[in-house]
Enzyme design. Structure first.
Site, mmCIF file in Angstrom:
data_model
loop_
_atom_site.group_PDB
_atom_site.id
_atom_site.type_symbol
_atom_site.label_atom_id
_atom_site.label_comp_id
_atom_site.label_asym_id
_atom_site.label_seq_id
_atom_site.Cartn_x
_atom_site.Cartn_y
_atom_site.Cartn_z
ATOM 1 N N LYS A 186 0.822 -1.220 0.000
ATOM 2 C CA LYS A 186 0.000 0.000 0.000
ATOM 3 C C LYS A 186 0.848 1.259 0.000
ATOM 4 O O LYS A 186 0.427 2.298 -0.535
ATOM 5 C CB LYS A 186 -0.973 -0.018 1.182
ATOM 6 C CG LYS A 186 -0.332 -0.072 2.567
ATOM 7 C CD LYS A 186 -0.122 1.289 3.184
ATOM 8 C CE LYS A 186 0.535 1.176 4.551
ATOM 9 N NZ LYS A 186 0.731 2.488 5.181
ATOM 10 N N THR A 249 -3.840 5.516 3.194
ATOM 11 C CA THR A 249 -2.504 5.969 2.833
ATOM 12 C C THR A 249 -2.482 6.652 1.475
ATOM 13 O O THR A 249 -1.679 7.561 1.233
ATOM 14 C CB THR A 249 -1.522 4.778 2.838
ATOM 15 O OG1 THR A 249 -1.698 4.041 4.051
ATOM 16 C CG2 THR A 249 -0.089 5.250 2.772
ATOM 17 N N ARG A 256 2.791 10.236 4.390
ATOM 18 C CA ARG A 256 4.086 10.637 3.843
ATOM 19 C C ARG A 256 4.288 10.066 2.441
ATOM 20 O O ARG A 256 4.874 10.721 1.578
ATOM 21 C CB ARG A 256 5.211 10.188 4.777
ATOM 22 C CG ARG A 256 5.237 10.930 6.100
ATOM 23 C CD ARG A 256 6.502 10.656 6.868
ATOM 24 N NE ARG A 256 6.615 9.269 7.285
ATOM 25 C CZ ARG A 256 6.143 8.798 8.432
ATOM 26 N NH1 ARG A 256 5.509 9.596 9.272
ATOM 27 N NH2 ARG A 256 6.289 7.531 8.753
ATOM 28 N N GLU A 282 8.264 4.831 3.817
ATOM 29 C CA GLU A 282 8.686 3.457 3.553
ATOM 30 C C GLU A 282 8.528 3.053 2.091
ATOM 31 O O GLU A 282 9.284 2.232 1.575
ATOM 32 C CB GLU A 282 7.904 2.482 4.452
ATOM 33 C CG GLU A 282 8.278 2.539 5.925
ATOM 34 C CD GLU A 282 9.609 1.865 6.236
ATOM 35 O OE1 GLU A 282 10.301 1.428 5.287
ATOM 36 O OE2 GLU A 282 9.961 1.782 7.419
#
Length: 332
Positions: A186, A249, A256, A282
């Site tokens: 994701k 997300t 982010r 990430e």
């Protein structure tokens, strides 16, 4: 319950706050002794959660051995980035009940968290806590739902006992593979949606809301294909750690990874983007590993492939969208 949270970033701090409010004996560990000292004095995590007060009973320490010993009969929660999971797991006695919060595949090895734990021969008392959650909202007590996944039903129940309450719901799952694949993929897909939305802001003929919906839907299909190839259950991807975390997300302004996509659409280079963020995104680091693992499993992931090319500078943002839209027609 005695709970130790290893990692004093935003997410670890937020869960430590909630577990303390729930009445547990919580110790939060951070590797930076000076930062821990400042947090202890100000009762704030100024670097990551400046707007959230740390409850008085929450203990803070820079001594990892002390934190590990504290949770010997309770629950250890690893809140490091994925890059720190292996080293932290290796430092724990195999008898500890352990959950990790990090999402992604390990760089280099391409391993998920449960695969790392298996390599370290930690047994079955391990699992992952995941789901659609921004740390700022959890720390503020806003309603949130998570999923604790483990092959050990007792460990999953320990996560419920530790964190479930009026404002934070914790569901259980026996599919750590699916939960971890969802959490890893994701982040990459959120970058793609950020690119789409960012382009929509700068050009009238750029992708719009239709394209966003298509990216989320086809991204979910990519996630599912990889998960099934790795042994996950299909229904996991319709839940909190799959569709739920992807939607949050990909569309939430606190994401982010989404912000990385928005800045890529502006034409910024990846090093400049990461400097602006100031925190880990990430998806930037895990995208190549996700793609490598997919190729190893014989799984086609065109959105992920386009994002890797974009992050590596082989495509520009508009070209990445054109690449995806120019694929040949096929059955859904």
């Amino acid at each position: 319950m005695k709970i130790s949270v290893l990692g004093a970033g935003a997410w670890g701090t937020a869960l430590a706050i909630q577990a303390t409010h729930a009445g547990h004996d919580v110790k939060l560990w951070g590797r930076d002794a000076a930062a821990i000292g400042q947090m202890r004095a100000s009762r704030r995590n100024a670097a990551y959660l400046p707007d959230s007060e740390l409850p008085a009973p929450l203990a803070l320490t820079a001594d990892r051995g002390q934190a590990i010993a504290h949770a010997a009969e309770g629950l250890t929660v690893i809140a490091t980035p994925m890059s720190g999971l292996r080293e932290t797991l290796a430092a724990l006695p195999p008898t500890h009940r352990t959950l990790w919060l990090c999402k992604g595949f390990e760089a280099g090895s391409g391993r998920l968290g449960h695969e790392i734990a298996r390599e370290l021969q930690l047994g079955r008392r391990v699992g992952v806590l995941s789901g659609p959650s921004f740390a700022q909202e959890v720390a503020a007590g806003r309603p949130t739902a998570l999923v604790a996944a483990s092959e050990d039903a007792g460990l999953a129940q320990a996560a419920v006992d530790a964190f479930h309450g009026e404002r934070l719901r914790v569901y259980t799952s026996t599919d750590p593979i699916g939960v971890e694949v969802g959490g890893a993929v994701k982040n990459v897909l959120a970058i793609a949606v950020g690119v789409c939305d960012g382009l929509s802001n700068v050009a009238p003929d750029a992708p719009g809301l239709n394209a966003r919906a298509a990216l989320i839907t086809r991204g979910l299909a990519e996630m599912l294909r990889l998960g099934l190839a790795l042994g996950a259950k299909a229904e996991t991807f319709m839940g909190l750690s799959g569709l739920g975390d992807l939607v949050l997300t990909a569309t939430g302004d606190l994401s982010r990874n989404r912000r990385v996509g928005l800045m890529l659409a502006e034409g910024l280079a990846v090093p400049d983007i990461l400097k602006r963020l100031g925190h880990v995104a990430e998806g930037v680091y895990s995208a190549p590993t996700v793609l490598a693992r997919a190729r190893e499993a014989g799984v086609e992931m065109p959105i992920t492939e386009a994002m890797v090319a974009l992050l590596e500078g082989r495509l520009r943002a508009g070209q990445a969208v054109d690449h995806l839209m120019g694929r040949e027609a096929r059955p859904e």
